[in-house]
Design a protein around this motif. Sequence first.
Motif, short mmCIF file in Angstrom:
data_model
loop_
_atom_site.label_atom_id
_atom_site.label_comp_id
_atom_site.label_asym_id
_atom_site.label_seq_id
_atom_site.Cartn_x
_atom_site.Cartn_y
_atom_site.Cartn_z
N GLU A 66 0.80 -1.20 0.01
CA GLU A 66 -0.15 0.00 0.01
C GLU A 66 0.97 1.37 0.10
N SER A 67 2.15 1.17 -0.24
CA SER A 67 2.96 2.29 -0.53
C SER A 67 2.48 3.38 -1.47
N CYS A 68 2.76 4.68 -1.05
CA CYS A 68 2.30 5.78 -2.05
C CYS A 68 3.15 5.84 -3.21
N LEU A 69 4.20 5.16 -3.32
CA LEU A 69 5.05 5.23 -4.13
C LEU A 69 4.84 4.28 -5.12
N ALA A 70 4.89 4.51 -6.46
CA ALA A 70 4.82 3.51 -7.37
C ALA A 70 5.72 2.58 -7.56
N THR A 71 5.70 1.28 -7.98
CA THR A 71 6.77 0.40 -8.00
C THR A 71 7.88 0.63 -8.92
N GLU A 72 7.41 1.33 -10.18
CA GLU A 72 8.33 1.55 -11.09
C GLU A 72 9.25 2.81 -10.76
N TRP A 143 16.17 -9.43 -21.23
CA TRP A 143 15.06 -9.03 -22.10
C TRP A 143 14.02 -7.92 -21.50
N TRP A 144 14.72 -7.37 -20.39
CA TRP A 144 14.05 -6.03 -20.26
C TRP A 144 14.74 -4.85 -20.52
N ALA A 145 15.96 -4.75 -21.38
CA ALA A 145 16.76 -3.71 -21.22
C ALA A 145 16.29 -3.04 -22.48
N ALA A 146 15.24 -3.39 -23.22
CA ALA A 146 14.76 -2.19 -24.23
C ALA A 146 13.94 -1.09 -24.03
N ALA A 147 13.52 -0.93 -22.35
CA ALA A 147 12.81 0.03 -22.03
C ALA A 147 13.35 0.36 -20.66
N ASP A 148 12.66 1.60 -19.98
CA ASP A 148 13.08 1.97 -18.69
C ASP A 148 12.12 1.21 -17.67
N VAL A 149 10.87 0.95 -18.15
CA VAL A 149 9.98 0.10 -17.17
C VAL A 149 9.25 -1.04 -18.12
N ILE A 157 7.39 -2.53 -13.51
CA ILE A 157 8.67 -2.70 -12.46
C ILE A 157 9.74 -2.04 -13.34
N SER A 158 10.44 -1.03 -12.50
CA SER A 158 11.62 -0.61 -12.87
C SER A 158 12.88 -1.32 -13.36
N ILE A 161 15.35 -2.01 -10.69
CA ILE A 161 15.21 -3.26 -9.87
C ILE A 161 15.74 -4.65 -10.63
N LEU A 162 15.06 -4.72 -11.77
CA LEU A 162 15.59 -5.88 -12.33
C LEU A 162 17.07 -6.03 -12.76
N SER A 163 17.67 -4.90 -13.03
CA SER A 163 19.26 -5.11 -13.25
C SER A 163 20.11 -5.26 -11.80
N ALA A 164 19.32 -4.72 -10.80
CA ALA A 164 20.12 -4.89 -9.63
C ALA A 164 19.91 -6.48 -8.97
N LEU A 165 18.64 -7.16 -9.43
CA LEU A 165 18.36 -8.44 -8.99
C LEU A 165 19.20 -9.41 -9.51
#
Length: 229
Positions: A66-72, A143-149, A157-158, A161-165
């Motif tokens: 329920e965070s006010c911040l968006a996941t992205e 596979w996520w590298a073509a976009a920022d989100v 998802i930002s 986060i994916l890169s850090a994982l």
Amino acid sequence: MIDHYDWAGGREAMLRFGPADGPVIVAALPLFEEANRTRTFVVALLRALAERGIAGALPDLPGQGESCLATEKVSLMDIRDGFEAACARIARPVYALGIRSGALLDTLAPAEGRWHFASQSGPELLRELKRMAPAAASLDDCWWAAADVTEIAGNRISIAILSALEGVTPFGPEDELPLRVVRHESDPKPADLKVPGSPLWRRAEPDNDPALAALLADDIAAWVRACEG
């Protein structure tokens, strides 16, 4: 009780359970969609711990729940900073409880020990996310590298986060703090304890398992009391 904690990015809510003194178990839900599937169970687990005289807390972490911040809008470090701040808010001995990828979030926490259930590494989580992303089926590991989100199972998802994982793992037995790892009997990975039941995060809808919550609460309570000496 509904409490809160402050971190560098703002203020987040935190549920509190159990007695007003003694050690506190602070729980980290899995990241993204699995959080929705396990939240009711973790609340049941913390309530069961309260019945056993062990306090608990369930913070909403930045960009999760329920965070006010968006996941992205958040990074993995933001989420870890939030968990650290939630633990620091509690002026009592803290033990971190990580479910699945929640075990990746306690690295900065001022904890006396860590208890992980079905802990998952960053690369393992990425493989599962890829299976849930239809457009990624024919792409390489980045596979996520073509976009920022990217959007997966309804979560935007930002890429940060994916890169850090890619390279993160939960704390292992070489860590200086007490660590206990529990897994399902169906999980071939090593663990200090194997328990019956089916993984809630694999079910089609959010669900609960009161019998498993009671079993895990017994184990956590005994482990915390042993750590406290």
